[in-house]
Scaffold this active site. Structure first.
Site, PDB file in Angstrom:
ATOM      1  N   GLU A 222     -10.521  -6.094   6.915  1.00 30.08           N
ATOM      2  CA  GLU A 222     -10.826  -4.769   7.047  1.00 30.08           C
ATOM      3  C   GLU A 222     -10.278  -3.736   5.736  1.00 30.08           C
ATOM      4  O   GLU A 222      -9.101  -3.308   5.742  1.00 30.08           O
ATOM      5  CB  GLU A 222     -10.306  -4.042   8.326  1.00 30.08           C
ATOM      6  CG  GLU A 222     -10.840  -4.816   9.429  1.00 30.08           C
ATOM      7  CD  GLU A 222     -12.308  -4.504   9.848  1.00 30.08           C
ATOM      8  OE1 GLU A 222     -12.592  -3.388   9.440  1.00 30.08           O
ATOM      9  OE2 GLU A 222     -12.588  -5.228  10.651  1.00 30.08           O
ATOM     10  N   CYS A 256      -9.893   5.512   6.334  1.00 30.78           N
ATOM     11  CA  CYS A 256     -10.483   4.376   5.521  1.00 30.78           C
ATOM     12  C   CYS A 256     -12.278   5.002   5.662  1.00 30.78           C
ATOM     13  O   CYS A 256     -13.170   4.634   4.497  1.00 30.78           O
ATOM     14  CB  CYS A 256     -10.542   3.065   6.125  1.00 30.78           C
ATOM     15  SG  CYS A 256     -11.054   3.002   7.760  1.00 30.78           S
TER      16      CYS A 256
HETATM   17  P1  NAD Z   1      -0.535  -0.651   2.381  1.00 28.18           P
HETATM   18  O1  NAD Z   1       0.126  -0.450   1.228  1.00 28.18           O
HETATM   19  O2  NAD Z   1       0.468  -0.325   3.751  1.00 28.18           O
HETATM   20  O3  NAD Z   1      -0.974  -2.411   2.477  1.00 28.18           O
HETATM   21  C1  NAD Z   1      -1.335  -2.971   3.916  1.00 28.18           C
HETATM   22  C2  NAD Z   1      -0.348  -4.325   3.924  1.00 28.18           C
HETATM   23  O4  NAD Z   1      -0.547  -5.118   3.185  1.00 28.18           O
HETATM   24  C3  NAD Z   1       0.817  -3.727   4.524  1.00 28.18           C
HETATM   25  O5  NAD Z   1       1.535  -4.240   5.600  1.00 28.18           O
HETATM   26  C4  NAD Z   1       1.677  -4.282   3.184  1.00 28.18           C
HETATM   27  O6  NAD Z   1       2.883  -4.607   3.619  1.00 28.18           O
HETATM   28  C5  NAD Z   1       0.823  -5.581   2.555  1.00 28.18           C
HETATM   29  N1  NAD Z   1       0.903  -5.728   1.127  1.00 28.18           N
HETATM   30  C6  NAD Z   1       0.842  -4.766   0.436  1.00 28.18           C
HETATM   31  N2  NAD Z   1       1.087  -5.316  -0.816  1.00 28.18           N
HETATM   32  C7  NAD Z   1       1.074  -6.888  -0.530  1.00 28.18           C
HETATM   33  C8  NAD Z   1       1.181  -7.892  -1.558  1.00 28.18           C
HETATM   34  N3  NAD Z   1       1.072  -7.709  -2.658  1.00 28.18           N
HETATM   35  N4  NAD Z   1       1.206  -8.924  -0.928  1.00 28.18           N
HETATM   36  C9  NAD Z   1       1.239  -9.150   0.600  1.00 28.18           C
HETATM   37  N5  NAD Z   1       1.201  -8.142   1.278  1.00 28.18           N
HETATM   38  C10 NAD Z   1       1.097  -7.030   0.857  1.00 28.18           C
HETATM   39  O7  NAD Z   1      -1.891  -0.032   2.703  1.00 28.18           O
HETATM   40  P2  NAD Z   1      -2.971   0.276   1.655  1.00 28.18           P
HETATM   41  O8  NAD Z   1      -3.689  -0.888   1.331  1.00 28.18           O
HETATM   42  O9  NAD Z   1      -2.700   1.168   0.726  1.00 28.18           O
HETATM   43  O10 NAD Z   1      -4.057   0.890   2.829  1.00 28.18           O
HETATM   44  C11 NAD Z   1      -5.050   1.697   2.350  1.00 28.18           C
HETATM   45  C12 NAD Z   1      -6.213   1.023   2.240  1.00 28.18           C
HETATM   46  O11 NAD Z   1      -6.719   0.356   3.341  1.00 28.18           O
HETATM   47  C13 NAD Z   1      -7.571   1.917   1.736  1.00 28.18           C
HETATM   48  O12 NAD Z   1      -8.475   1.010   0.588  1.00 28.18           O
HETATM   49  C14 NAD Z   1      -8.134   1.880   3.027  1.00 28.18           C
HETATM   50  O13 NAD Z   1      -9.563   2.339   2.767  1.00 28.18           O
HETATM   51  C15 NAD Z   1      -7.983   0.777   3.648  1.00 28.18           C
HETATM   52  N6  NAD Z   1      -8.133   0.689   4.833  1.00 28.18           N
HETATM   53  C16 NAD Z   1      -9.073   0.151   5.745  1.00 28.18           C
HETATM   54  C17 NAD Z   1      -9.287   0.153   7.218  1.00 28.18           C
HETATM   55  C18 NAD Z   1     -10.387  -0.314   7.945  1.00 28.18           C
HETATM   56  O14 NAD Z   1     -10.662  -0.457   8.942  1.00 28.18           O
HETATM   57  N7  NAD Z   1     -11.512  -1.122   7.047  1.00 28.18           N
HETATM   58  C19 NAD Z   1      -8.414   1.308   7.907  1.00 28.18           C
HETATM   59  C20 NAD Z   1      -7.244   1.674   7.090  1.00 28.18           C
HETATM   60  C21 NAD Z   1      -7.076   1.382   5.732  1.00 28.18           C
END
Ligand code: NAD
Length: 468
Positions: A222, A256
Site C-alpha cells: 500500500e 496517502c
Molecule cells: P515510515 O517511515 O513509518 O515507514 C513505513 C514502515 O517501514 C515503518 O514501519 C518503518 O519502520 C519501515 N521502514 C522504514 N525504513 C525501512 C527500511 N530501510 N527497511 C525496512 N523497513 C523500513 O512511513 P513512510 O514510508 O514515510 O510513510 C509515508 C508513505 O506511505 C507515503 O508515501 C504515503 O503515501 C504512503 N502511505 C500509503 C498508504 C496507503 O494506504 N496506500 C497509507 C499511508 C501512507
C-alpha cells in the site's frame, strides 16, 4: 493507562528474540487455535473493546505525535477500527461460507473454501498509525491468521501505547507487536512469513518485495504517490474548493490519498484560489497555527522536506512555517513549473500547487506523464469528461466531485496500481487478501465412466472432440 507526552519513548527491542517469536507464532498457527470462528469473533470483539476502552489514550498519543485534531483522530483512527471490527464480526459467517460452484464439466460437488494463509507480517507507517496497523489486522484475524505487527517508529507515542495495550486485549500466542525501526524491520524481513502487508513509501516497498522473494511470500504493498485533482470548467467552485481543502489539509496533508496538486481550467483558476483562501479561513480562522483543528508535520526532517517544496512556487495562500513547532500553514502555490520538485515528489504536507490547463485533454496528458497515482479526483458536471478521465487514466481509485470518501466505504477495495502499490483491502477485500481460495472437487464414487481412461480408442477420441 496514560502515555507520557514529554519524551518520545524509544523502542528497546532485542532483535535476537525475533526468530523465536516467529517460531512461536507458527506453532500457534499450526496448533489450529486461530481457525475456529469463535476464536476469530472473540479477537475481533477484543479489538473493538480496546478501541472503546482505550480510545482516549490513543487520541492523546496521536496528539503527542502529530497534534492530530480530536475529531480526525476519532473518525479516521479509533472510530474507523471500531467500525471495521464490528462489521467483520457481523460478516464473518458470510465471508467464510464455502462458495458453491456449478456442476459442469466434471460431475461432483465443487466449492471454493477460504483457508488462512498462516503467519502474516504487517508493517505500517506513521500518518494514520492506529488505522494502518489495526485495519489489516482485522482482515488477518477474520481470515484466521496469526500476525506480527510492526508499527512506525516515527510516531513513538502511538507505537508505545499500542504495544502496551495490545497484549491486554488480544491473544498473545497469535498476535505480537514488535516496536522498532530499520534494524528491527530488517530482522523481521529475514524470517519466513506467509504474507507481508506493507504500507509506506515505495523505496521501502521495494526492500520488502526483495525480502519476500526469498520465500516466494505474497505481498500487499500500500504505497503513495501524487494524487491529481482535475477541476473542469463547469463546476460549482465554492463546493469544489471546500471538498479539496478538506481532503488536502486534514492531518496537515499527511494522507496517502490527499489531493497532491490541482489542474484547473484556466478560466476558473482565480476563483478557485480565492475560494480555497476562504475555506482555510473558515476552517482554521485567521491564524491556522492557533487552531486546534490543524495538525503538525510529524517531525523536523519532514518539516524541512515540505518547506523546501514551498520554494518551488509563489504562495497564493499561506506559506508560513515554523520548524520549532513543526508547523506549515495550509498553503496554495501558484506559478509552479511542471519540472519542479513539488511537481515530481509526493508532497505529503499541507502544500497544494494549482496549475492552469486549457482543457481536460491537457489534464489527462499531465496525469499520464506521471506514475499511476493512488487516487484521482475529478470535479465535473459533464459525463463525457468523466468518461474520458475514467477510461484514459489509471489510478488505484477515483472519487468524482469529492475527495477521500471512496476510502471510507469498506465495500470498495482500497489499494494502488503500478507505482502506488499492489493488492487491496478493507471490509471483505481484507478478508480475501489474507485468505487462500482453495478449490475443492469431491467426486461421486458410484459411477466411473471409462471415457477418460486409456486405451484412447478412436471412438473415445471422437467423443472428446465432439464435446470439448
Ligand atoms: P515510515 O517511515 O513509518 O515507514 C513505513 C514502515 O517501514 C515503518 O514501519 C518503518 O519502520 C519501515 N521502514 C522504514 N525504513 C525501512 C527500511 N530501510 N527497511 C525496512 N523497513 C523500513 O512511513 P513512510 O514510508 O514515510 O510513510 C509515508 C508513505 O506511505 C507515503 O508515501 C504515503 O503515501 C504512503 N502511505 C500509503 C498508504 C496507503 O494506504 N496506500 C497509507 C499511508 C501512507
Amino acid at each position: 493507562m496514560s502515555v507520557s507526552l514529554d519524551a518520545a519513548p524509544q523502542p528497546r527491542f532485542d532483535v535476537d528474540r525475533i526468530p523465536e517469536i516467529a517460531r512461536q507464532l507458527r506453532q500457534s498457527f499450526d496448533s489450529g487455535k486461530t481457525r475456529p470462528l469463535d476464536w476469530r469473533r472473540g479477537q475481533l470483539q477484543a479489538i473493538h473493546d480496546m478501541m472503546v476502552a482505550e480510545g482516549d489514550v490513543l487520541v492523546e498519543a496521536l496528539q503527542a505525535d502529530l497534534r492530530k485534531p480530536t475529531l480526525e483522530a476519532w473518525a479516521a483512527e479509533v472510530g474507523a477500527i471500531k467500525m471495521e471490527s464490528k462489521s467483520a464480526i457481523k460478516s464473518l459467517k458470510k465471508w467464510t461460507r464455502p462458495e458453491k460452484i456449478g456442476l459442469l464439466p466434471i460431475p461432483g460437488r465443487m466449492r471454493v473454501i477460504r483457508e488462512p494463509l498462516g503467519v502474516v507480517l504487517i508493517i505500517s507507517p506513521w500518518n494514520y498509525p492506529v488505522q494502518l496497523l489495526l485495519s489489516p489486522l482485522v482482515g488477518a484475524i477474520a481470515a484466521g491468521n496469526c500476525a506480527l505487527l510492526k508499527p512506525s517508529e516515527v510516531t513513538p507515542h502511538t507505537s508505545a501505547a499500542l504495544a502496551s495495550m495490545l497484549p491486554k486485549y488480544l491473544d498473545s500466542d497469535a498476535v505480537v507487536l514488535v516496536e522498532g525501526a530499520v534494524n528491527e524491520t530488517t530482522a523481521l524481513l529475514e524470517e519466513r512469513w506467509d504474507h507481508i502487508f506493507y504500507t509506506g513509501n515505495g523505496t521501502v516497498g521495494r526492500i520488502v518485495m526483495q525480502a519476500a522473494v526469498r520465500h516466494l511470500t505474497p505481498v500487499t504493498l500500500e504505497l503513495g504517490g501524487k494524487s491529481p485533482c482535475i477541476v473542469d470548467k463547469n463546476v460549482n467552485v465554492k463546493i469544489t474548493a471546500q471538498r479539496i481543502a478538506w481532503g488536502k489539509f486534514m492531518n496537515a496533508g499527511q494522507t496517502c490519498i490527499a489531493p497532491d496538486y490541482v489542474l484547473v481550467h484556466r478560466d476558473r483558476e482565480e476563483e478557485l484560489i480565492e475560494e480555497l483562501q476562504s475555506c482555510v479561513t473558515e476552517f482554521y480562522g485567521d491564524d491556522p497555527k492557533a487552531s486546534p483543528d490543524f495538525a503538525r508535520i510529524v517531525n523536523e526532517r519532514h518539516h524541512r522536506r515540505v518547506v523546501r517544496l514551498i520554494k518551488d512556487g509563489t504562495p497564493a495562500v499561506g506559506g508560513e512555517h515554523d520548524e520549532a513547532d513543526c508547523y506549515v500553514a495550509p498553503t496554495v502555490l501558484r506559478g509552479v513549473s511542471a519540472e519542479s520538485a513539488v511537481m515530481s515528489e509526493e508532497i505529503f504536507g499541507p502544500v497544494l500547487p494549482v496549475l492552469p490547463v486549457d482543457d481536460v485533454e491537457e489534464a489527462i496528458a499531465i496525469v499520464n506523464k506521471g506514475e499511476k497515482p493512488l487516487a484521482l479526483y475529478l470535479f465535473t458536471r459533464d459525463p463525457k469528461v468523466e468518461d474520458a478521465v475514467l477510461s484514459r487514466t489509471s489510478s488505484g481509485g477515483v472519487c468524482v466531485n469529492g475527495t477521500i470518501l471512496h476510502l471510507m466505504n469498506p465495500a470498495l477495495p482500497f489499494g494502488g496500481v503500478g507505482e502506488s502499490g499492489m493488492g487491496a483491502y478493507h471490509g471483505r477485500h481484507s478478508f480475501e487478501t489474507f485468505s487462500h481460495r482453495k478449490s475443492v472437487l469431491t467426486r461421486d464414487m458410484r459411477f466411473d465412466p471409462k471415457i477418460m481412461y486409456p486405451p484412447y480408442t478412436s471412438f473415445r477420441t471422437k467423443l472428446v472432440k465432439k464435446f470439448l
